[in-house]
Design an enzyme around this catalytic site. Structure first.
Site, short mmCIF file in Angstrom:
data_model
loop_
_atom_site.label_atom_id
_atom_site.label_comp_id
_atom_site.label_asym_id
_atom_site.label_seq_id
_atom_site.Cartn_x
_atom_site.Cartn_y
_atom_site.Cartn_z
N HIS A 85 -33.56 -38.71 -12.43
CA HIS A 85 -33.83 -37.70 -13.46
C HIS A 85 -33.59 -38.30 -14.83
O HIS A 85 -32.59 -38.99 -15.05
CB HIS A 85 -32.91 -36.48 -13.27
CG HIS A 85 -33.20 -35.40 -14.26
ND1 HIS A 85 -34.17 -34.45 -14.07
CD2 HIS A 85 -32.67 -35.15 -15.49
CE1 HIS A 85 -34.22 -33.66 -15.11
NE2 HIS A 85 -33.33 -34.06 -16.00
N ASP A 164 -30.66 -20.77 -13.28
CA ASP A 164 -30.94 -21.76 -14.32
C ASP A 164 -32.30 -21.51 -14.97
O ASP A 164 -32.47 -21.65 -16.18
CB ASP A 164 -30.90 -23.18 -13.77
CG ASP A 164 -31.35 -24.17 -14.84
OD1 ASP A 164 -30.63 -24.28 -15.85
OD2 ASP A 164 -32.43 -24.76 -14.71
N ARG A 171 -31.97 -20.16 -23.35
CA ARG A 171 -31.34 -21.15 -24.24
C ARG A 171 -32.36 -21.75 -25.18
O ARG A 171 -32.06 -22.03 -26.34
CB ARG A 171 -30.70 -22.27 -23.39
CG ARG A 171 -29.41 -21.82 -22.71
CD ARG A 171 -28.97 -22.82 -21.66
NE ARG A 171 -28.87 -24.15 -22.20
CZ ARG A 171 -29.17 -25.28 -21.52
NH1 ARG A 171 -29.57 -25.21 -20.27
NH2 ARG A 171 -29.04 -26.43 -22.09
N SER A 186 -27.32 -27.34 -15.83
CA SER A 186 -28.73 -27.00 -15.62
C SER A 186 -29.43 -28.09 -14.79
O SER A 186 -30.10 -27.81 -13.79
CB SER A 186 -29.39 -26.83 -17.00
OG SER A 186 -30.78 -26.81 -16.90
N LYS A 190 -30.11 -28.07 -10.19
CA LYS A 190 -31.43 -28.23 -9.56
C LYS A 190 -31.46 -29.46 -8.64
O LYS A 190 -32.02 -29.44 -7.55
CB LYS A 190 -32.51 -28.34 -10.64
CG LYS A 190 -32.77 -27.00 -11.32
CD LYS A 190 -33.73 -27.11 -12.49
CE LYS A 190 -33.07 -27.73 -13.69
NZ LYS A 190 -33.68 -27.47 -14.97
N1 URA Z 1 -33.40 -30.30 -18.74
C1 URA Z 1 -32.95 -29.29 -18.00
O1 URA Z 1 -33.39 -29.07 -16.87
N2 URA Z 1 -31.97 -28.51 -18.51
C2 URA Z 1 -31.44 -28.71 -19.73
O2 URA Z 1 -30.55 -27.97 -20.14
C3 URA Z 1 -31.94 -29.78 -20.51
C4 URA Z 1 -32.92 -30.58 -19.98
#
Ligand code: URA
Length: 403
Positions: A85, A164, A171, A186, A190
């Site tokens: 990621h 999320d 957000r 966040s 995931k």
């Molecule tokens: N990517 C995400 O999935 N969440 C965040 O808060 C920032 C970047």
């Protein structure tokens, strides 16, 4: 009758207190069920933005986000699963060459990806410029492609960390994205829910990153590695610069084209270097003793790319769409490029049509920016430095400083 109230939870954090485990679990479940209102969740996000979270408090918060939805079961996959990621940047197309490269080395890469928002691009938008390629897969299709091809790139379904999904959208509109505990929970909720055995994080710093300051980037990396490890996911992080765009292309089809160049053994040096560095971390976490450079050089990574694209309906031989308009900006004098602002290039690509302002907007497959010169390059007067591509063009900007 609940023993908690949203206002008490907000007050606790507003006044610098630690939220109890029970308060966290209650709040997350009540928010997911619509009992807690968006304005209350945004007030709590702002309180967390200012007050932060203790490590054990953040671990419970992240677990509550995971528990708001389903967890994928990857037990049918016989190879070690390792995902990657990136916290996002301009021209960051690394997932495209990296997933087939890691797959060619014996890893299975279960990549659930997102779409671009604002100046940073999204892997799914880039892949969708390949004729026929499908981002939406059922859970069964996701597992089948992963098992057969060693890699899959797919949109995260609504069942994965739904708390999320709602909170991130909130957000985005309340100035509470740039908070280390909120970003870390966040992303990691995931990735943990996705079921991967291991994870390599590419944490960006610099003008095109969420957190430009390298020290804040380091703290984000440490926080995410801590969360992954605490949840049994072997996690490592690389901290990489995002002062100028990665590679030369920023957009959708133009980034696919550059990724294919890497898989064919060429491509820009910085992109090849970071792809190989991340691939080495992935194979090491999988416990495999192979050098990804070999799989890139002998064409195995390219073979995997073609197979992964085809497995999701894409035609790897189809020509990519090309923009109707090209506008080339040339150097006014001889010089050496001193700065090429990643954020400015990202915003330009976005405004040309490659990105979206709201999540329901469409993106152009062909729009983007090609950087013909990068920092340190010598240019002569009249030589091309930047190329703008779009369906319709009318643009003036300054993002390149020559000396
Ligand atoms: N990517 C995400 O999935 N969440 C965040 O808060 C920032 C970047």
């Amino acid at each position: 009758m609940s023993t908690h109230s949203a206002v008490d939870v907000i007050r606790t954090k507003r006044d610098g207190g630690r939220l109890s485990d029970d308060q966290i679990r209650w709040f997350m479940a009540a928010y997911t069920d619509g009992v807690v209102a968006d304005e209350q969740a945004s007030a709590l996000a702002m309180a967390i933005f200012w007050r932060g979270m203790a490590p054990d408090e953040l671990a419970v918060w992240t677990q509550a986000m995971i528990d708001s939805g389903e967890r994928l079961d990857l037990s049918a996959i016989t190879r070690p699963t390792v995902d990657k990621h990136s916290t996002g940047g301009v021209g960051d197309k690394v997932s495209l060459p990296l997933i087939p490269l890691a797959a060619a080395c014996g890893v299975a890469v279960p990549q659930l990806s997102g779409r671009g928002l604002g100046h940073t691009g999204g892997t799914l938008d880039k892949m969708e410029s390949i004729p026929g390629w499908r981002a939406q897969l059922t859970n069964d299709e996701f597992i089948a492609v992963l098992a057969a091809e060693g890699g899959v790139i797919c949109a995260a379904g609504p069942g994965l960390a739904p708390a999320d999904r709602r909170l991130y959208a909130l957000r985005d509109t309340t100035g509470t994205v740039e908070s280390i505990p909120l970003i870390a929970s966040s992303i990691m909720s995931k990735k943990i829910a996705e079921g991967t055995d291991a994870l390599v994080l590419d944490v960006k710093f610099g003008s095109g990153a969420f957190l430009p300051d390298p020290e804040r980037g380091r703290e984000l990396a440490r926080t995410m590695v801590g969360l992954g490890t605490a949840h049994g996911v072997r996690t490592t992080a690389l901290l990489t610069a995002m002062e100028q765009p990665l590679g030369r292309a920023a957009g959708n089809a133009v980034e696919v084209e550059e990724s294919v160049e890497v898989l064919a053994g060429g491509g820009p040096e910085d992109l090849v270097e970071i792809t190989l560095a991340l691939a080495r971390e992935m194979v090491a976490l999988a416990g495999l003793d192979v050098d990804p450079a070999d799989a890139l050089a002998d064409g195995r990574a390219m073979d995997r790319w073609r197979a992964i694209v085809a497995a999701q309906g894409g035609d790897p031989d189809a020509p990519l769409p090309v923009a109707a308009e090209h506008d080339i900006l040339v150097a006014e004098s001889d010089g050496v490029v001193q700065r090429l602002d990643a954020m400015a290039v990202g915003v330009a690509a976005w405004r040309l049509g490659a990105g979206r302002a709201r999540k329901e907007d469409d993106v152009s497959a062909t729009a983007g920016v090609i950087c013909h010169a990068k920092v340190g390059d010598t240019v002569r007067a009249g030589a091309p430095v930047l190329e703008l591509r779009a369906d319709v063009i009318a643009f003036q900007f300054g993002m390149l400083i020559l000396e």
